[in-house]
Write a protein that holds these residues in place. Structure first.
Motif, PDB file in Angstrom:
ATOM      1  N   SER A  41      36.941  49.286  23.013  1.00  0.00           N
ATOM      2  CA  SER A  41      36.527  48.252  23.843  1.00  0.00           C
ATOM      3  C   SER A  41      35.677  46.960  23.265  1.00  0.00           C
ATOM      4  O   SER A  41      35.533  45.853  23.643  1.00  0.00           O
ATOM      5  CB  SER A  41      35.573  48.654  25.139  1.00  0.00           C
ATOM      6  OG  SER A  41      34.423  48.911  24.671  1.00  0.00           O
ATOM      7  N   VAL A  81      41.892  44.755  31.566  1.00  0.00           N
ATOM      8  CA  VAL A  81      40.995  45.039  30.234  1.00  0.00           C
ATOM      9  C   VAL A  81      41.116  46.502  30.010  1.00  0.00           C
ATOM     10  O   VAL A  81      41.371  46.822  28.878  1.00  0.00           O
ATOM     11  CB  VAL A  81      39.628  44.618  30.526  1.00  0.00           C
ATOM     12  CG1 VAL A  81      39.012  45.812  31.449  1.00  0.00           C
ATOM     13  CG2 VAL A  81      38.686  44.873  29.405  1.00  0.00           C
ATOM     14  N   ASP A  86      45.747  49.764  24.607  1.00  0.00           N
ATOM     15  CA  ASP A  86      46.444  49.431  23.730  1.00  0.00           C
ATOM     16  C   ASP A  86      45.856  49.533  22.268  1.00  0.00           C
ATOM     17  O   ASP A  86      46.763  49.357  21.364  1.00  0.00           O
ATOM     18  CB  ASP A  86      47.027  48.178  23.937  1.00  0.00           C
ATOM     19  CG  ASP A  86      48.108  47.863  24.989  1.00  0.00           C
ATOM     20  OD1 ASP A  86      48.626  48.965  25.438  1.00  0.00           O
ATOM     21  OD2 ASP A  86      48.389  46.771  25.603  1.00  0.00           O
ATOM     22  N   ARG A  87      44.816  49.430  22.142  1.00  0.00           N
ATOM     23  CA  ARG A  87      44.031  49.514  20.685  1.00  0.00           C
ATOM     24  C   ARG A  87      43.791  51.023  20.249  1.00  0.00           C
ATOM     25  O   ARG A  87      43.178  51.385  19.320  1.00  0.00           O
ATOM     26  CB  ARG A  87      42.714  48.594  20.703  1.00  0.00           C
ATOM     27  CG  ARG A  87      42.951  47.291  20.826  1.00  0.00           C
ATOM     28  CD  ARG A  87      41.790  46.499  20.377  1.00  0.00           C
ATOM     29  NE  ARG A  87      40.620  46.383  21.742  1.00  0.00           N
ATOM     30  CZ  ARG A  87      41.078  45.788  22.572  1.00  0.00           C
ATOM     31  NH1 ARG A  87      41.640  44.702  22.547  1.00  0.00           N
ATOM     32  NH2 ARG A  87      39.880  45.885  23.342  1.00  0.00           N
ATOM     33  N   ALA A  99      46.174  52.774  31.229  1.00  0.00           N
ATOM     34  CA  ALA A  99      46.877  51.538  30.772  1.00  0.00           C
ATOM     35  C   ALA A  99      47.515  51.283  32.018  1.00  0.00           C
ATOM     36  O   ALA A  99      47.817  50.032  32.218  1.00  0.00           O
ATOM     37  CB  ALA A  99      47.973  52.327  30.013  1.00  0.00           C
ATOM     38  N   GLN A 154      40.526  48.927  16.379  1.00  0.00           N
ATOM     39  CA  GLN A 154      41.622  49.831  16.543  1.00  0.00           C
ATOM     40  C   GLN A 154      41.340  51.115  16.233  1.00  0.00           C
ATOM     41  O   GLN A 154      40.855  51.541  15.138  1.00  0.00           O
ATOM     42  CB  GLN A 154      42.792  49.269  15.600  1.00  0.00           C
ATOM     43  CG  GLN A 154      43.329  47.850  15.800  1.00  0.00           C
ATOM     44  CD  GLN A 154      44.385  47.970  16.911  1.00  0.00           C
ATOM     45  OE1 GLN A 154      44.964  48.760  17.292  1.00  0.00           O
ATOM     46  NE2 GLN A 154      44.372  47.024  17.561  1.00  0.00           N
ATOM     47  N   GLY A 172      36.742  45.899  20.239  1.00  0.00           N
ATOM     48  CA  GLY A 172      37.841  45.278  19.704  1.00  0.00           C
ATOM     49  C   GLY A 172      38.305  46.096  18.259  1.00  0.00           C
ATOM     50  O   GLY A 172      39.435  45.598  17.567  1.00  0.00           O
ATOM     51  N   ARG A 221      43.965  48.363  30.273  1.00  0.00           N
ATOM     52  CA  ARG A 221      45.337  48.308  29.329  1.00  0.00           C
ATOM     53  C   ARG A 221      44.952  47.540  27.918  1.00  0.00           C
ATOM     54  O   ARG A 221      45.466  48.183  26.972  1.00  0.00           O
ATOM     55  CB  ARG A 221      46.423  47.388  30.168  1.00  0.00           C
ATOM     56  CG  ARG A 221      47.705  47.296  29.246  1.00  0.00           C
ATOM     57  CD  ARG A 221      48.341  48.645  29.260  1.00  0.00           C
ATOM     58  NE  ARG A 221      49.598  48.508  28.433  1.00  0.00           N
ATOM     59  CZ  ARG A 221      50.488  49.323  28.646  1.00  0.00           C
ATOM     60  NH1 ARG A 221      50.563  50.060  29.627  1.00  0.00           N
ATOM     61  NH2 ARG A 221      51.731  49.247  27.951  1.00  0.00           N
ATOM     62  N   GLU A 222      44.409  46.609  27.983  1.00  0.00           N
ATOM     63  CA  GLU A 222      44.044  45.999  26.486  1.00  0.00           C
ATOM     64  C   GLU A 222      43.329  47.090  25.470  1.00  0.00           C
ATOM     65  O   GLU A 222      43.682  47.022  24.334  1.00  0.00           O
ATOM     66  CB  GLU A 222      43.352  44.638  26.658  1.00  0.00           C
ATOM     67  CG  GLU A 222      43.844  43.644  27.270  1.00  0.00           C
ATOM     68  CD  GLU A 222      42.991  42.305  27.735  1.00  0.00           C
ATOM     69  OE1 GLU A 222      41.838  42.272  27.193  1.00  0.00           O
ATOM     70  OE2 GLU A 222      43.112  41.697  28.536  1.00  0.00           O
ATOM     71  N   ILE A 223      42.446  47.685  25.990  1.00  0.00           N
ATOM     72  CA  ILE A 223      41.446  48.787  25.373  1.00  0.00           C
ATOM     73  C   ILE A 223      42.513  49.627  25.017  1.00  0.00           C
ATOM     74  O   ILE A 223      42.519  50.293  23.818  1.00  0.00           O
ATOM     75  CB  ILE A 223      40.308  49.144  26.133  1.00  0.00           C
ATOM     76  CG1 ILE A 223      39.408  48.013  26.463  1.00  0.00           C
ATOM     77  CG2 ILE A 223      39.664  50.329  25.521  1.00  0.00           C
ATOM     78  CD1 ILE A 223      38.421  48.428  27.544  1.00  0.00           C
TER      79      ILE A 223
END
Length: 191
Positions: free
Chosen positions: A52, A83, A89-90, A78, A56, A54, A85-87
């Motif tokens: 969350s 947000v 994805d990392r 996901a 990976q 940033g 989904r963005e998290i």
């Protein structure tokens, strides 16, 4: 495993960002966001927090049952989209023993949060953590895992451990610690 509501969602909204002890211990500061390996993924909460912010994050879980629960929780988050989904994805989830997988990964920072020793007080740990212990058992090989991590981390290894617990035998002294009320982060610099 629920990343969308409850304690995890609350920590996402109100946790304090990169000022949190875990983020500082892992080296997230002043525009620096290391590639992180969570060698003992467990409930995935620390990895979710780091992602969350940033980072990976590669999560490793050796318990088949915990891995399946974590994969389901990540899938639900996901599907929530936005947000979450963005998290997710990392985050990359691997199944296996971190001692075997770490040599093939290039994590700048490796987080190790082994099953903590039983408390010396009469207070019980939270029910969900008692359930995790029932699933994964004890991490009797924690010192070996730290040794492998120290050989393969590009910059640092962070051992998350109870603040008042005795150190794990067989591990060299850490470079520094970040102390919280109940948790400490032993930081070993490697690079």
């Amino acid at each position: 495993m629920d990343f969308v509501s409850g304690a995890v969602a609350h920590r996402l909204r109100f946790g304090g960002g990169r000022g949190q002890d875990l983020a500082k211990a892992m080296g997230l500061r002043a525009g620096k966001t290391p590639m992180i390996v969570d060698a003992t993924a467990g409930l995935g909460r620390d990895s979710f927090l780091l992602a969350s912010l940033g980072a990976q994050v590669t999560l490793i879980e050796r318990s088949e049952q915990m891995h399946a629960l974590l994969a389901q929780g990540m899938e639900r988050a996901a599907k929530e989209g936005g947000v979450f989904r963005e998290i997710i994805d990392r985050m990359t989830l691997l199944k296996g023993d971190a001692k075997d997988l770490l040599p093939g990964l290039s994590g700048e920072a490796i987080l190790i949060d082994p099953m903590h020793p039983p408390r010396k007080t009469s207070a019980l740990v939270k029910k969900e953590l008692r359930q995790v212990r029932e699933i994964v058992g004890n991490d009797d090989d924690a010192a070996d895992l730290v040794g492998v991590a120290l050989r393969h981390a590009l910059k640092r290894v962070v051992l998350k451990w109870p603040a008042k617990a005795d150190p794990i035998e067989g591990i060299r002294p850490c470079n520094h610690q970040i102390l919280g009320k109940t948790t400490r982060y032993d930081v070993f610099m490697t690079g």
